[in-house]
Design a protein around this motif. Structure first.
Motif, mmCIF file in Angstrom:
data_model
loop_
_atom_site.group_PDB
_atom_site.id
_atom_site.type_symbol
_atom_site.label_atom_id
_atom_site.label_comp_id
_atom_site.label_asym_id
_atom_site.label_seq_id
_atom_site.Cartn_x
_atom_site.Cartn_y
_atom_site.Cartn_z
ATOM 1 N N LEU A 87 0.866 -0.856 0.505
ATOM 2 C CA LEU A 87 0.343 -0.091 -0.499
ATOM 3 C C LEU A 87 0.893 1.239 -0.100
ATOM 4 O O LEU A 87 0.176 2.539 -0.345
ATOM 5 C CB LEU A 87 -1.252 0.062 1.052
ATOM 6 N N GLY A 117 -2.695 8.142 -3.093
ATOM 7 C CA GLY A 117 -3.716 8.479 -1.918
ATOM 8 C C GLY A 117 -3.435 7.978 -0.506
ATOM 9 O O GLY A 117 -4.479 8.784 0.151
ATOM 10 N N LEU A 118 -2.644 7.072 -0.218
ATOM 11 C CA LEU A 118 -2.684 7.102 0.392
ATOM 12 C C LEU A 118 -1.213 7.656 1.856
ATOM 13 O O LEU A 118 -0.241 7.938 1.431
ATOM 14 C CB LEU A 118 -2.082 5.524 1.374
ATOM 15 N N SER A 119 -1.232 7.916 3.312
ATOM 16 C CA SER A 119 -0.239 8.653 3.546
ATOM 17 C C SER A 119 0.112 6.938 4.850
ATOM 18 O O SER A 119 -0.652 6.632 4.541
ATOM 19 C CB SER A 119 -0.889 9.480 4.801
ATOM 20 N N TYR A 148 -0.494 6.964 7.345
ATOM 21 C CA TYR A 148 -1.838 6.948 8.463
ATOM 22 C C TYR A 148 -3.039 5.563 7.846
ATOM 23 O O TYR A 148 -3.042 4.439 8.875
ATOM 24 C CB TYR A 148 -3.067 7.859 8.753
ATOM 25 N N GLY A 149 -3.707 5.725 6.266
ATOM 26 C CA GLY A 149 -3.726 4.995 6.081
ATOM 27 C C GLY A 149 -2.998 3.513 5.878
ATOM 28 O O GLY A 149 -3.589 1.753 6.063
ATOM 29 N N VAL A 150 -1.486 3.276 5.228
ATOM 30 C CA VAL A 150 -0.473 2.235 5.382
ATOM 31 C C VAL A 150 -0.751 1.684 6.548
ATOM 32 O O VAL A 150 -0.659 0.365 7.008
ATOM 33 C CB VAL A 150 0.680 2.253 4.600
ATOM 34 N N VAL A 207 -2.758 2.085 9.339
ATOM 35 C CA VAL A 207 -4.316 0.798 9.025
ATOM 36 C C VAL A 207 -4.524 -0.105 8.867
ATOM 37 O O VAL A 207 -4.913 -1.066 9.481
ATOM 38 C CB VAL A 207 -5.572 2.194 9.440
ATOM 39 N N ALA A 221 -5.376 -3.576 10.898
ATOM 40 C CA ALA A 221 -6.077 -5.000 10.329
ATOM 41 C C ALA A 221 -5.675 -6.278 9.466
ATOM 42 O O ALA A 221 -5.961 -6.429 10.308
ATOM 43 C CB ALA A 221 -6.904 -4.146 9.140
ATOM 44 N N LEU A 253 -13.596 -9.847 15.354
ATOM 45 C CA LEU A 253 -12.493 -9.149 14.732
ATOM 46 C C LEU A 253 -14.133 -8.002 14.681
ATOM 47 O O LEU A 253 -13.174 -6.929 14.538
ATOM 48 C CB LEU A 253 -12.726 -9.437 12.737
ATOM 49 N N LEU A 290 -10.961 -5.307 14.749
ATOM 50 C CA LEU A 290 -10.693 -4.217 13.418
ATOM 51 C C LEU A 290 -11.300 -2.403 13.807
ATOM 52 O O LEU A 290 -10.513 -1.909 13.678
ATOM 53 C CB LEU A 290 -12.329 -4.767 11.837
ATOM 54 N N PRO A 291 -12.460 -2.584 14.721
ATOM 55 C CA PRO A 291 -12.471 -0.874 15.330
ATOM 56 C C PRO A 291 -10.661 -0.870 16.266
ATOM 57 O O PRO A 291 -10.428 0.779 15.561
ATOM 58 C CB PRO A 291 -14.091 -1.128 15.769
ATOM 59 N N VAL A 349 -8.278 0.221 13.796
ATOM 60 C CA VAL A 349 -8.318 1.657 13.416
ATOM 61 C C VAL A 349 -7.254 2.312 14.040
ATOM 62 O O VAL A 349 -6.511 3.484 13.565
ATOM 63 C CB VAL A 349 -9.611 2.218 13.032
ATOM 64 N N TRP A 393 -4.159 3.894 13.527
ATOM 65 C CA TRP A 393 -3.506 5.058 13.282
ATOM 66 C C TRP A 393 -2.366 5.961 14.858
ATOM 67 O O TRP A 393 -1.456 6.522 14.343
ATOM 68 C CB TRP A 393 -4.513 6.049 14.021
#
Lengths: 124, 176
Positions: free
Chosen positions: B98, B103-105, B107-109, B111, B115, B138, B142-143, B146, B150
């Protein structure tokens, strides 16, 4: 935080919902508990664990060890085993879905499966 | 891109692996209710993330392996090894895949990695216990991932901001 990050988070949360729904929907499907006896990872026997059922004994032989498994009144245990550590016997009666008793030297495991909703963790 | 002298890369690997190991120990001290003993939150992914950006997936994989083995040998057990290895490796794979997406920073990577980490741990649990019911965990793990993902990204960025220049100098390469 970029746009893609929010998308990732949304996807993960959607997955969480999906798993939650799946768990919710599968409640009550297996209303009966079964005891699954596995030797060397392979399923050998499946027996119903019914409340009020009379005593049933199963003898399992594996790797040169003899285990006596007892089923009674909705629960099961390894009553006797001639393995060196006796951890399996020490585990005592199991009845909760997901509960297992394992004899590592004999490579035998008994596991309670099915049974619908049940408390996952009991803190003492 | 493998520039930078070999010895220095190895030294950096060792440093990051040590940090990962320490993080692994630290998170075992946090009393967070996980479904099974041996499952972890995934804080060591801070080091994995750092390794992925500073060195690359190959070295990062070696470091994940090292810290899982050390951690399980010293204060865990075979179950913990299975959980942390599965979690660490899948997280690494996902993060490596990823990280190049525009589009990803971090943070996204992170999270996504967190997951993946939890999915892998639950998968191992479901496999060893042969209870499909465990997948339901899960729904709340999973939440949680997140949030932890982060937080991991936050710490990683903080470290990267300060260490990017010295790492570049050490390796003699323009790291990204």
């Amino acid at each position: 935080m970029r746009r893609g990050d929010y998308l990732v988070m949304a996807i993960v949360l959607a997955l969480a919902l999906a798993f939650g729904l799946g768990a919710f929907l599968s409640i009550g499907e297996d209303a009966e508990k079964t005891l699954v006896i596995r030797v060397n990872g392979e399923e050998q026997q499946r027996l119903l664990l019914l409340p009020g059922a009379p005593m049933e004994q199963i003898v399992v032989e594996s790797q040169g060890f003899h285990l006596t498994i007892e089923l009674q009144d909705g629960q099961a245990r390894v009553a006797q085993a001639d393995c060196p550590d006796g951890v399996c016997v020490h585990a005592g009666w199991i009845s909760r879905p997901g509960a297992v008793a394992v004899c590592v030297p004999a490579r035998v495991s008994i596991a309670v499966e099915g049974g619908g909703p049940a408390p996952d963790v009991v803190l003492q | 891109m493998r520039r930078g002298s070999g010895v220095r890369r190895v030294a950096l690997c060792g440093l990051i692996a040590a940090v990962a190991f320490a993080l692994s120990f630290l998170e075992s001290l946090i009393p967070f209710p996980m479904p099974l003993p041996g499952m972890k939150l995934g804080l060591a992914n801070i080091a994995t993330l750092f390794a992925v950006y500073a060195l690359g997936a190959g070295e990062a994989a070696l470091m994940v392996l090292t810290r899982c083995l050390l951690s399980a040998l010293l204060f865990g057990g075979p179950t913990q090894l299975a959980f942390s290895l599965a979690g660490g490796m899948l997280a690494l794979a996902v993060m490596e895949l990823l990280r190049r997406l525009p589009g990803l920073s971090a943070y996204g990577v992170s999270v996504a990695g967190a997951a993946a980490h939890n999915i892998a741990q639950v998968a191992v649990a479901a496999f060893t216990l042969s209870t499909p019911a465990i997948w339901g965990y899960l729904a709340w793990l999973l939440p949680v991932s997140v949030v932890t993902g982060w937080a991991v990204a936050l710490v990683y960025l903080f470290a990267w901001q300060r260490l990017r220049a010295p790492v570049r100098r050490m390796l003699g390469t323009p790291a990204d």
